[in-house]
Motif scaffolding. Structure first.
Motif, mmCIF file in Angstrom:
data_model
loop_
_atom_site.group_PDB
_atom_site.id
_atom_site.type_symbol
_atom_site.label_atom_id
_atom_site.label_comp_id
_atom_site.label_asym_id
_atom_site.label_seq_id
_atom_site.Cartn_x
_atom_site.Cartn_y
_atom_site.Cartn_z
ATOM 1 N N LYS A 135 -5.837 2.837 -2.580
ATOM 2 C CA LYS A 135 -5.045 1.883 -1.794
ATOM 3 C C LYS A 135 -5.795 1.515 -0.516
ATOM 4 O O LYS A 135 -5.895 0.342 -0.141
ATOM 5 C CB LYS A 135 -3.690 2.498 -1.436
ATOM 6 C CG LYS A 135 -2.744 2.736 -2.600
ATOM 7 C CD LYS A 135 -1.902 1.521 -2.882
ATOM 8 C CE LYS A 135 -0.771 1.840 -3.841
ATOM 9 N NZ LYS A 135 0.075 0.660 -4.160
ATOM 10 N N ARG A 136 -6.320 2.532 0.158
ATOM 11 C CA ARG A 136 -7.030 2.285 1.407
ATOM 12 C C ARG A 136 -8.307 1.482 1.177
ATOM 13 O O ARG A 136 -8.687 0.635 1.986
ATOM 14 C CB ARG A 136 -7.358 3.615 2.095
ATOM 15 C CG ARG A 136 -6.141 4.391 2.560
ATOM 16 C CD ARG A 136 -5.453 3.681 3.722
ATOM 17 N NE ARG A 136 -4.338 4.474 4.222
ATOM 18 C CZ ARG A 136 -3.073 4.332 3.823
ATOM 19 N NH1 ARG A 136 -2.768 3.399 2.917
ATOM 20 N NH2 ARG A 136 -2.121 5.087 4.321
ATOM 21 N N SER B 132 0.850 -1.181 0.000
ATOM 22 C CA SER B 132 0.000 0.000 0.000
ATOM 23 C C SER B 132 0.893 1.240 0.000
ATOM 24 O O SER B 132 1.872 1.284 -0.742
ATOM 25 C CB SER B 132 -0.924 -0.042 1.227
ATOM 26 O OG SER B 132 -1.873 0.991 1.199
ATOM 27 N N ALA B 133 0.594 2.224 0.822
ATOM 28 C CA ALA B 133 1.410 3.446 0.840
ATOM 29 C C ALA B 133 1.169 4.210 2.120
ATOM 30 O O ALA B 133 0.082 4.166 2.701
ATOM 31 C CB ALA B 133 1.068 4.331 -0.363
ATOM 32 N N GLY C 209 -0.461 10.139 1.828
ATOM 33 C CA GLY C 209 -0.067 10.749 0.567
ATOM 34 C C GLY C 209 0.571 12.120 0.700
ATOM 35 O O GLY C 209 0.185 12.938 1.512
ATOM 36 N N ARG D 100 2.658 -0.207 4.397
ATOM 37 C CA ARG D 100 2.486 1.189 4.006
ATOM 38 C C ARG D 100 3.827 1.919 3.977
ATOM 39 O O ARG D 100 4.153 2.710 4.868
ATOM 40 C CB ARG D 100 1.534 1.887 4.968
ATOM 41 C CG ARG D 100 0.106 1.328 4.926
ATOM 42 C CD ARG D 100 -0.780 2.031 5.943
ATOM 43 N NE ARG D 100 -2.175 1.625 5.829
ATOM 44 C CZ ARG D 100 -3.150 2.078 6.616
ATOM 45 N NH1 ARG D 100 -2.863 2.947 7.594
ATOM 46 N NH2 ARG D 100 -4.396 1.682 6.450
ATOM 47 N N LEU E 283 -3.974 7.452 -2.964
ATOM 48 C CA LEU E 283 -4.023 6.884 -1.625
ATOM 49 C C LEU E 283 -5.395 6.299 -1.305
ATOM 50 O O LEU E 283 -5.494 5.222 -0.707
ATOM 51 C CB LEU E 283 -3.656 7.934 -0.584
ATOM 52 C CG LEU E 283 -3.541 7.415 0.855
ATOM 53 C CD1 LEU E 283 -2.419 6.386 0.961
ATOM 54 C CD2 LEU E 283 -3.321 8.553 1.827
#
Length: 293
Positions: free
Chosen positions: A188-189, A172-173, A176, A208, A185
Motif C-alpha cells: 500500500k505504501r 490505503s490503510a 498494520g 489510511r 501494508l
C-alpha cells in the motif's frame, strides 16, 4: 451554477466502495462504479438484498482492473477516480476450492516476507519493454498484494493522469496490525509513493483508514469492539504498545464515516497526500455538518 462533478469508483460494488458511491450520489455527482462483477450483491454489502434507492443513480459497469481497454473510456471527463480494490489475505481461491491447495498453504504464502518482494511495478516493467499488465510468472492463478494493492493502483493512476483527472483517491490503510502480513501494508505504501512521484500533476489523496465496521456485516461488530478496546488501552498507556498493536491501536471507524471522508477529501482541493485516521474523522464530520446547514 457549477457543472456536475464526475467520479469513477473502482471496486464500487464492495463494502467500502458502495458507500463511497452512496456518498457521491448524495452530492448529486455523476457516479460510475467499475468492477469485475458489476452490480453489487446487496446482501453482502448492506443489511438487505433489496437495492437501495440511491443505487439507481449509479452506472454499474464491468471491467477487469488489469485490462485497461475494458475501462479507460469510463475515465473520460472524470473529475475524480477512486481505487477501492484490494485483498486482505492472499490465497489461490480457485486452487483451495478445487483441492489443489490447502487454506493453510495459502496463509503461509501470505505471511512469506520474501514473496513478491522483488516484483517490479508496472511502470518499471514498461520501461523494461515488458508487459505491464500480465502478472509475473507463476502468479497467473493467484492475486497477490503486489498485484492488487500496488500494481492495480499504479495502472489506474497512470490512465487517470493521462485523461487529465483532477484528483486520484486511493484507499490505503492505517499502520498494520500484527495479524496482517507486513507486505499488506508495505505494498500500500509503495503504491502511494509511486503515484505521488510519477503523477505530480494529479492530486493524489491517500486515505489510511483503520479497521472498518458496519452493522450490515455482523462479524465486524465484535471485532470492532476488540479493536476499540485495544485503542482505549493504547490511549490510556500513552501509546506504549502502539508499535506492536499497529492498526489494532487505532480506534475503528464505521465504513460510512470513511466513505464520507473520501468524497469530502476529493472535493477539497487543499487535501493532498496521506490522510490519517484523525483527518478522516474531521473530513467526515465536515460532511455531516454541511448536511445540517
Amino acid at each position: 451554477m457549477s457543472a456536475t462533478k464526475r467520479i469513477v469508483v473502482f471496486g464500487g460494488n464492495g463494502f467500502l466502495g458502495s458507500r463511497i458511491c452512496r456518498a457521491a450520489v448524495a452530492r448529486n455527482w455523476d457516479v460510475t462504479s467499475v468492477s469485475r462483477s458489476g452490480t453489487p450483491h446487496w446482501s453482502s454489502v448492506t443489511s438487505s438484498a433489496t437495492p437501495p434507492a440511491w443505487s439507481s443513480k449509479v452506472s454499474w459497469e464491468h471491467g477487469d482492473i488489469f485490462v485497461p481497454a475494458q475501462w479507460t473510456a469510463f475515465l473520460k471527463n472524470a473529475n475524480y477516480v477512486v481505487h477501492s480494490l484490494g485483498i486482505l489475505l492472499e490465497a489461490d481461491y480457485k486452487g483451495v476450492l478445487a483441492g489443489r491447495e490447502s487454506p493453510i498453504a495459502g496463509l503461509a504464502k501470505a505471511f512469506d516476507r520474501t514473496r513478491g518482494a522483488h516484483t517490479p511495478n508496472p511502470l518499471e516493467r514498461m520501461r523494461a519493454h515488458q508487459d505491464p499488465v500480465s502478472p509475473a510468472a507463476g502468479q497467473q492463478q493467484q492475486l497477490t498484494y503486489e498485484m492488487m494493492n500496488r500494481d492495480s493502483t499504479i495502472l489506474l493512476a497512470k490512465e487517470a493522469a493521462a485523461q487529465g483527472v483532477e484528483a486520484f483517491g486511493f484507499v490505503s490503510a492505517a499502520g498494520g496490525a500484527p495479524v496482517l502480513p507486513s507486505r499488506y501494508l508495505s505494498t500500500k505504501r509503495e503504491a502511494e509513493a509511486v503515484v505521488a512521484r510519477e503523477f505530480p500533476e494529479m492530486r493524489g489523496v491517500f486515505f489510511r483508514p483503520p479497521f472498518m465496521y458496519d452493522r450490515s456485516r455482523k462479524a465486524t461488530i465484535p471485532l470492532a469492539a476488540m479493536v476499540a478496546a485495544g485503542s482505549t488501552f493504547n490511549t490510556l498507556t500513552g501509546g506504549v504498545l502502539g508499535g506492536f498493536l499497529g492498526a489494532g491501536g487505532v480506534k475503528p471507524l464505521q465504513a460510512d464515516v470513511v466513505a464520507d471522508a473520501v468524497v469530502e477529501g476529493l472535493a477539497d482541493q487543499s487535501v493532498k497526500g496521506p490522510v490519517e485516521v484523525k483527518e478522516i474523522e474531521e473530513l467526515a464530520h465536515r460532511t455531516w455538518r454541511n448536511t445540517m446547514l
